[in-house]
Design an enzyme around this catalytic site. Sequence first.
Site, PDB file in Angstrom:
ATOM      1  N   CYS A 465       0.381  47.066  31.916  1.00 20.88           N
ATOM      2  CA  CYS A 465      -0.297  45.940  31.277  1.00 20.88           C
ATOM      3  C   CYS A 465       0.210  44.599  31.788  1.00 20.88           C
ATOM      4  CB  CYS A 465      -0.094  46.015  29.768  1.00 20.88           C
ATOM      5  SG  CYS A 465      -1.503  46.661  28.864  1.00 20.88           S
ATOM      6  N   GLU A 467       3.884  44.430  32.913  1.00 20.66           N
ATOM      7  CA  GLU A 467       5.243  44.679  33.344  1.00 20.66           C
ATOM      8  C   GLU A 467       5.366  44.501  34.851  1.00 20.66           C
ATOM      9  OE1 GLU A 467       3.896  46.000  29.879  1.00 20.66           O
ATOM     10  OE2 GLU A 467       3.374  47.199  31.608  1.00 20.66           O
TER      11      GLU A 467
END
Length: 827
Positions: A465, A467
């Site tokens: 998402c 990271e």
Amino acid sequence: MSIEYTVLSPHEQRIQEEQQGVKNVRGRERVYEILNSYKATRPRIDIERAKYFTESFKETEGEPLILRWSKALQHIAGNITIYIDEHQLLAGRAGYPGRYGILYPELDGDFLDLAMELLPTRTESPFDISSEDAKVVIDEIAPYWKGKTFHESLTKALPQETAKLTYDPNDPLKSRFIVNETASFRSSIQWVHDYEKVLKKGFKGIKEEAQQQLAALDPLSPVDTMEKVPYLQAIINVSDAIVIWARRHADLATQLAEKETDVQRKKELQEIAATCQWVPENPARTFREAVQAQWFTQMFSRIEQKTGTIISNGRMDQYFYPYYEQDIEDGRITDAQAMELLECMWVAMAQFIDLYISPTGGAFNEGYAHWEAVTVGGQTPEGLDATNELTYIFLKSKREFPLNYPDLAARIHTRAPHRYLYEVAETIKEGSGFPKLINDDEVIPLLLAKGANFEQANDYAVSGCAECRMPNKDTYTSPCAYINFAAAVEMTLYNGKMELYGDETIGLETGDPRDFNTWDEFWQAYLVQQTNFLKHAFVQQHVIINLRPKHFAVPLGSALHDLCMKNCKDLHSPSIEGGIDLGYFEFMGYGTVIDSLAAIKKLVFEDKKITMAELIEALKCNFAGKEVLRQLLLNAPKYGNNDSYVDSIGKQLDIEALKFTKKYSKELGVHLDLRLVPFTSHVPFGKVVSATPNGRKAYTPLADGSSASHGADVNGPTAILLSNYHTKNYNYRERAARLLNIKLSPACVAGDIGTTKLVSLIRTWSDLKLWHLQFNIINQQTLLAAQKDPEKFSSLLVRVAGYSAYFVDLSPDLQNDIIARTEHATI
């Protein structure tokens, strides 16, 4: 139902044209032919990966796990049905033509038999399966795995007090969505391979490296004999496996070419055959070979294990660029041909659906979600700007070919060129939710603080998402806890209980808040609940870290990691010398918690407009007949408006969590950093939390990520950025991604003026050193029309969490959540 208002995003315009029968493929006949062959179809389950994986494991019991895994991959590679799709220029898929998902019985074996009945009818991301295949799953695959899965081991290993916050005591297959483990529905968190290693060495070179290491081992050493020999043999096996798989595709392409009567298609099939015969066994020589080698590696990774959000693609504009540049210089390829090859990958990527058998996993990842992030821009390892001509091809593809795959992530830094920022803004304005933005000026210093050197930190790739990963430095793969701190607010109000669970005391007894005389008493009681949640999340993680290596191995992923090869250790090992273990814990419902605490502080203890008894009475009846009181709560100070009163509470929540992890992460040997990245889990987490003091109705979604509560951000996008800035504690390194959604009307970014304003907003975000930012550029009327008439809006993409999905594929609850986000009309 056409859209009838003035300013549409380009994405909305295309949908309107589709409704009017206008077809504009923009020279993309091939990829649209492929896309239209499966678009809007329900995915079905292919069981072959599960079948052959299980067959192999039955034959290898008692052998080292990594060796068993490699042999299973060899068995799959030699037996799984292979396909070459009509019109495709790339080969390699893991299941049926069309949209498909595959099974991972090593994860889901304890409830596969139950799931076969539920999958076709569930609300969130249903799948079809034939009755014959379902019978094989129930009779042949599931029985072997009963009693052997990680989930079963984990439920037995957790202490009772931790399990009480994790699972429904009457059904351990169901999460309580309070202190939620995520390790049982995926065998690894998001990851990025070192694809450049495949392109430069090929698996022949990787195999030879393993063979040399094997020959150099001490034959008398017990460690070499028991640990290193199985590891290196597994690397040799998996290198052979992917080459076998590729050569089978080469043979199939040759056979198809011999039968093909169309001259052009015959030539394409012959080229596919030649390419698959060469890569990924050998180093890539051309752009086409590089793309095919990467795609084989990416797809075989999906066969190897279930990684959260799927293995990401890394910095494609960097590792593909030398091949693109040379082919352009030699006249071997044009920009249009390079884009077509990439888009053949995109439409193939979209056909693989990340199937979550677990009800919890399905709730986390709605809309058939997976997001193989492609990272563009950023900096070189030396710290120079990294944009190149291939960077702009990726952005152009996203503007001209709206598809939810791949997930495009643009790295931004203070020295990013104007052209890059302009084209990023233009791509965002298309309205399909791409690209998401990641801030080098926040990420790189944190990676340095956690032990990376400059070259490693500068070269990070976006993963999952929001990271990031350093492919040869990161070594932590254990999925981590999602913690519902809105439930901690509820337990503070009800002395350790929750309305959903009646008289059961789930949290700690912190006293009846109606007896509290000061805000500090309530605050301290809340902190007791929050700290208790954190304690049990860390207990979970201790168990998970030590349990996972007994259940999962990843020989392909390990072969592509320098430190795994150096130490002869599987990537899922608890620790690998020289690596950095970057984990996290999730703060769920951040905006909901801040706003609820602010309302209590302001209205109950400071202004004394309501009593605690009146508040609790209104919450218990879900505000029935209490609308005046609810309006007081809704109009209390709200996070997301650059209001120091409420933002100071958010900052204090942040620091209390940071202090806990700073003290206790070292015991686990891991950086468990504070993160705010919900996927779509803020919806199911909200379904266990009753009405909250910010005016939120019972069992509705929580605030997502670091975004404001629905409709609470009324002072514009810059105020949202400033609230994020003012609630962060920049003096702590124990922080990680904060996902931030902003929804804008197309009118406010229209034309060159709109692009300029959007670029300015991006620069402001970058200057504030916020981690992540993404946009929905869409009219509210479009979302409402799509919900009412989904068949006419099957192409509508929306930004959900760290990914985009087709709006009509989402559950009604998640659709309503996106509709309820504040639409800003000005920047």
